[in-house]
Scaffold this active site. Structure first.
Site, PDB file in Angstrom:
ATOM      1  N   LYS A   1      -7.817  -0.288   6.920  1.00 18.12           N
ATOM      2  CA  LYS A   1      -8.524  -1.178   5.849  1.00 18.12           C
ATOM      3  C   LYS A   1      -7.595  -2.262   5.688  1.00 18.12           C
ATOM      4  O   LYS A   1      -7.805  -3.579   5.259  1.00 18.12           O
ATOM      5  CB  LYS A   1      -8.181  -0.260   4.603  1.00 18.12           C
ATOM      6  CG  LYS A   1      -9.017   0.718   4.588  1.00 18.12           C
ATOM      7  CD  LYS A   1      -9.148   1.350   3.337  1.00 18.12           C
ATOM      8  CE  LYS A   1      -8.071   2.702   3.161  1.00 18.12           C
ATOM      9  NZ  LYS A   1      -7.864   3.759   3.739  1.00 18.12           N
TER      10      LYS A   1
ATOM     11  N   HIS B   1       0.910  -1.175  -0.003  1.00 13.66           N
ATOM     12  CA  HIS B   1      -0.002  -0.133   0.044  1.00 13.66           C
ATOM     13  C   HIS B   1       0.890   1.317  -0.015  1.00 13.66           C
ATOM     14  O   HIS B   1       1.822   1.300   0.737  1.00 13.66           O
ATOM     15  CB  HIS B   1      -0.916  -0.007   1.177  1.00 13.66           C
ATOM     16  CG  HIS B   1      -2.010   1.000   1.166  1.00 13.66           C
ATOM     17  ND1 HIS B   1      -3.349   0.841   0.479  1.00 13.66           N
ATOM     18  CD2 HIS B   1      -1.934   2.308   1.716  1.00 13.66           C
ATOM     19  CE1 HIS B   1      -3.727   1.970   0.598  1.00 13.66           C
ATOM     20  NE2 HIS B   1      -3.131   2.577   1.217  1.00 13.66           N
TER      21      HIS B   1
ATOM     22  N   SER C   1      -6.192   5.252   9.222  1.00 11.63           N
ATOM     23  CA  SER C   1      -7.134   4.885   7.994  1.00 11.63           C
ATOM     24  C   SER C   1      -6.378   3.733   7.212  1.00 11.63           C
ATOM     25  O   SER C   1      -7.218   2.972   6.829  1.00 11.63           O
ATOM     26  CB  SER C   1      -7.126   6.180   7.275  1.00 11.63           C
ATOM     27  OG  SER C   1      -7.493   5.981   6.036  1.00 11.63           O
TER      28      SER C   1
ATOM     29  N   ASP D   1     -13.605   3.745   7.937  1.00 13.21           N
ATOM     30  CA  ASP D   1     -12.803   4.587   7.487  1.00 13.21           C
ATOM     31  C   ASP D   1     -13.462   5.495   6.079  1.00 13.21           C
ATOM     32  O   ASP D   1     -12.998   6.417   5.709  1.00 13.21           O
ATOM     33  CB  ASP D   1     -11.381   3.713   6.919  1.00 13.21           C
ATOM     34  CG  ASP D   1     -10.850   4.392   6.227  1.00 13.21           C
ATOM     35  OD1 ASP D   1     -10.150   5.550   6.802  1.00 13.21           O
ATOM     36  OD2 ASP D   1     -10.336   4.217   5.236  1.00 13.21           O
TER      37      ASP D   1
ATOM     38  N   ARG E   1     -12.531  13.853   6.415  1.00  7.74           N
ATOM     39  CA  ARG E   1     -11.426  14.233   6.646  1.00  7.74           C
ATOM     40  C   ARG E   1     -11.109  15.151   5.323  1.00  7.74           C
ATOM     41  O   ARG E   1     -10.463  16.237   5.497  1.00  7.74           O
ATOM     42  CB  ARG E   1     -10.229  13.267   6.925  1.00  7.74           C
ATOM     43  CG  ARG E   1     -10.231  12.784   8.410  1.00  7.74           C
ATOM     44  CD  ARG E   1      -9.622  11.336   8.254  1.00  7.74           C
ATOM     45  NE  ARG E   1      -8.114  11.795   8.049  1.00  7.74           N
ATOM     46  CZ  ARG E   1      -7.366  10.728   7.575  1.00  7.74           C
ATOM     47  NH1 ARG E   1      -7.934   9.607   7.339  1.00  7.74           N
ATOM     48  NH2 ARG E   1      -6.092  11.054   7.412  1.00  7.74           N
TER      49      ARG E   1
HETATM   50  N1  URA Z   1      -4.631   6.643   2.174  1.00  8.48           N
HETATM   51  C1  URA Z   1      -5.499   6.307   3.072  1.00  8.48           C
HETATM   52  O1  URA Z   1      -6.049   5.245   2.807  1.00  8.48           O
HETATM   53  N2  URA Z   1      -5.660   7.123   3.995  1.00  8.48           N
HETATM   54  C2  URA Z   1      -5.227   8.273   4.242  1.00  8.48           C
HETATM   55  O2  URA Z   1      -5.437   8.981   5.523  1.00  8.48           O
HETATM   56  C3  URA Z   1      -4.206   8.794   3.542  1.00  8.48           C
HETATM   57  C4  URA Z   1      -3.748   7.948   2.464  1.00  8.48           C
END
Ligand code: URA
Length: 433
Positions: free
Chosen positions: A187, A82, A183, A161, A168
């Site tokens: 996930k 990620h 966040s 999220d 956000r």
């Molecule tokens: N990517 C995400 O999934 N969450 C964030 O807060 C920033 C980048």
């Protein structure tokens, strides 16, 4: 318990208990806490910060706001990668099939573009027919049969999220390390994977502008993921200039295909090998050198490209387009952007390039905007290149000439020149974990 008291406690800089954080996350997810109170909570957390324990509790509450996938019936080690978000950073499209061609099971849930940063799902959806909305059962079957699958977050996975991120995004509370860590890991820890490689971007095109901030975010995420029993490594990588030579959805898919055929730009290919070999290393596939060699062989033999085609086909995409990238629709209008003086390009503000691509239609200015998959920027000159005034430094692509002036202005404002070559900046700035 009252959310008012929780907001007030955080506003005063006090540490919240696990129960208070869970109360907030559950209440907001189910709708009993309204957006205005959640916004106040986020701003209090943004300004006062969260302790490690609070960040851990927030992550855990996000994970448990929905279902946690169980991929244990799929034989083999399940892994994901990620990125915290960048410009021209379509490497997930190549990393997943490279790692899968080496034997890993890559279960990747990705996101859409946010602000100036691109999103893997938007890129994949530029392939005719590609479905990012597989059910969990379909996802697990593709991971098992093909070895890799890239889909979007399902409605059941970390729903907190989804809501918190959207809030956000509009309350100026995105770029806070604790909130980003919760966040992303909220996930990823719900995905049922064993290993995770994080690409923490650092520089003008990233949420973390300095190496110190990127390192802190990386350490925080590594510590949380480890305490949750995952094998994890974070790479801190340069995002001071866009990665590769393409910014835009179908252009980035074509760049990933070029990489899988062994002909992508050097920085892009290097990052693909760095990330995919780290995934193999975490999964115990050998020494760093052996893992790297396996990844390079997967590309040289054509196995990684074959995996990508297999994944696209399994998810409903038109494999003909992957075999012949000329079939991707092309933007009807183009304009060359020219250097304004002689010299060396000393800096490219990656966020400026990302915003220019957004202005061309490659991203969303509002959540509901449609994306123009063929829009984007082909970069002709990068940091360190020598140019003469009037040389082409980039080509803009769009569906309407009227979009060019604003995008060109933004791009030109993002380029700085020097009389001497700038010092080279390494691609990988550090490794945590
Ligand atoms: N990517 C995400 O999934 N969450 C964030 O807060 C920033 C980048």
């Amino acid at each position: 318990m009252r959310v008012y008291d929780i907001i007030r406690k955080k506003r005063e800089g006090m540490e919240l208990t696990d129960g208070e954080i869970r109360f907030f996350v559950d209440g907001y997810t189910e709708g009993s806490i309204p957006d205005y109170q959640a916004s106040a909570f986020l701003m209090a957390a943004f300004l006062q910060g969260l302790s490690f324990q609070e960040t851990f509790s927030l992550t855990d509450a996000i994970v448990h706001s929905g279902k946690v996938l169980d991929l244990s019936r799929i034989p083999g080690i399940k892994a994901d990668k990620h990125s915290t978000g960048g410009v021209g950073d379509g490497v997930s499209l190549a990393v997943a099939p490279v790692a899968a061609a080496c034997g890993l099971k890559v279960a990747m849930m990705s996101g859409r573009g946010l602000g100036h940063t691109g999103g893997t799902l938007d890129k994949l959806e530029s392939i005719q027919g590609y479905r990012c909305d597989l059910s969990e059962g379909e996802f697990a079957r593709v991971v098992e049969r093909v070895g890799c699958s890239i889909i979007g977050q399902t409605a059941e996975l970390a729903p907190a999220d989804k809501k918190l991120y959207a809030l956000r995004d509009v309350t100026a509370t995105v770029d806070k390390k604790e909130l980003i860590a919760a966040s992303i890991l909220g996930k990823k820890l719900a995905e049922g994977i064993d290993c995770l490689v994080l690409d923490v971007k650092c520089g003008s095109g990233a949420f973390m502008k300095t190496e110190a901030d990127a390192r802190e975010l990386a350490s925080l995420m590594v510590r949380i993921a480890r305490e949750r029993g995952k094998k994890v490594t974070a790479l801190i990588t340069d995002m001071d200039a866009p990665l590769g030579n393409a910014v835009g959805n179908s252009m980035e898919v074509i760049e990933a295909i070029d990489c899988l055929r062994g002909r992508a730009p050097q920085d892009y290919t290097e990052l693909v090998y760095e990330l995919s070999s780290r995934m193999l290393l975490l999964a115990g596939y050998g020494t760093p050198e052996e893992c790297r060699t396996q990844c390079e062989r997967a590309v040289e033999s054509g196995a990684a490209f074959a995996k990508f085609k297999e994944m696209v086909g399994a998810q409903g995409g038109n494999v003909g387009w992957i075999e012949d990238t000329e079939l991707f629709p092309r933007a009807p209008c183009s304009r060359i952007v020219r250097a304004e003086r002689d010299g060396f390009i000393s800096h490219m503000d990656a966020e400026g390039y990302g915003t220019a691509a957004l202005l061309l239609g490659a991203g969303r200015q509002k959540k509901e905007d449609a994306i123009d998959y063929s829009a984007g920027i082909r970069i002709l000159k990068k940091t360190g290149d020598e140019v003469l005034e009037g040389d082409g430094i980039a080509v803009l692509f769009a569906s309407d000439e009227a979009l060019f002036p604003a995008a060109e202005k933004r791009l030109l404002a993002s380029v700085r020149y020097s009389d001497a070559p700038p010092p080279a900046r390494p691609l990988v700035l550090g490794v945590v974990g």
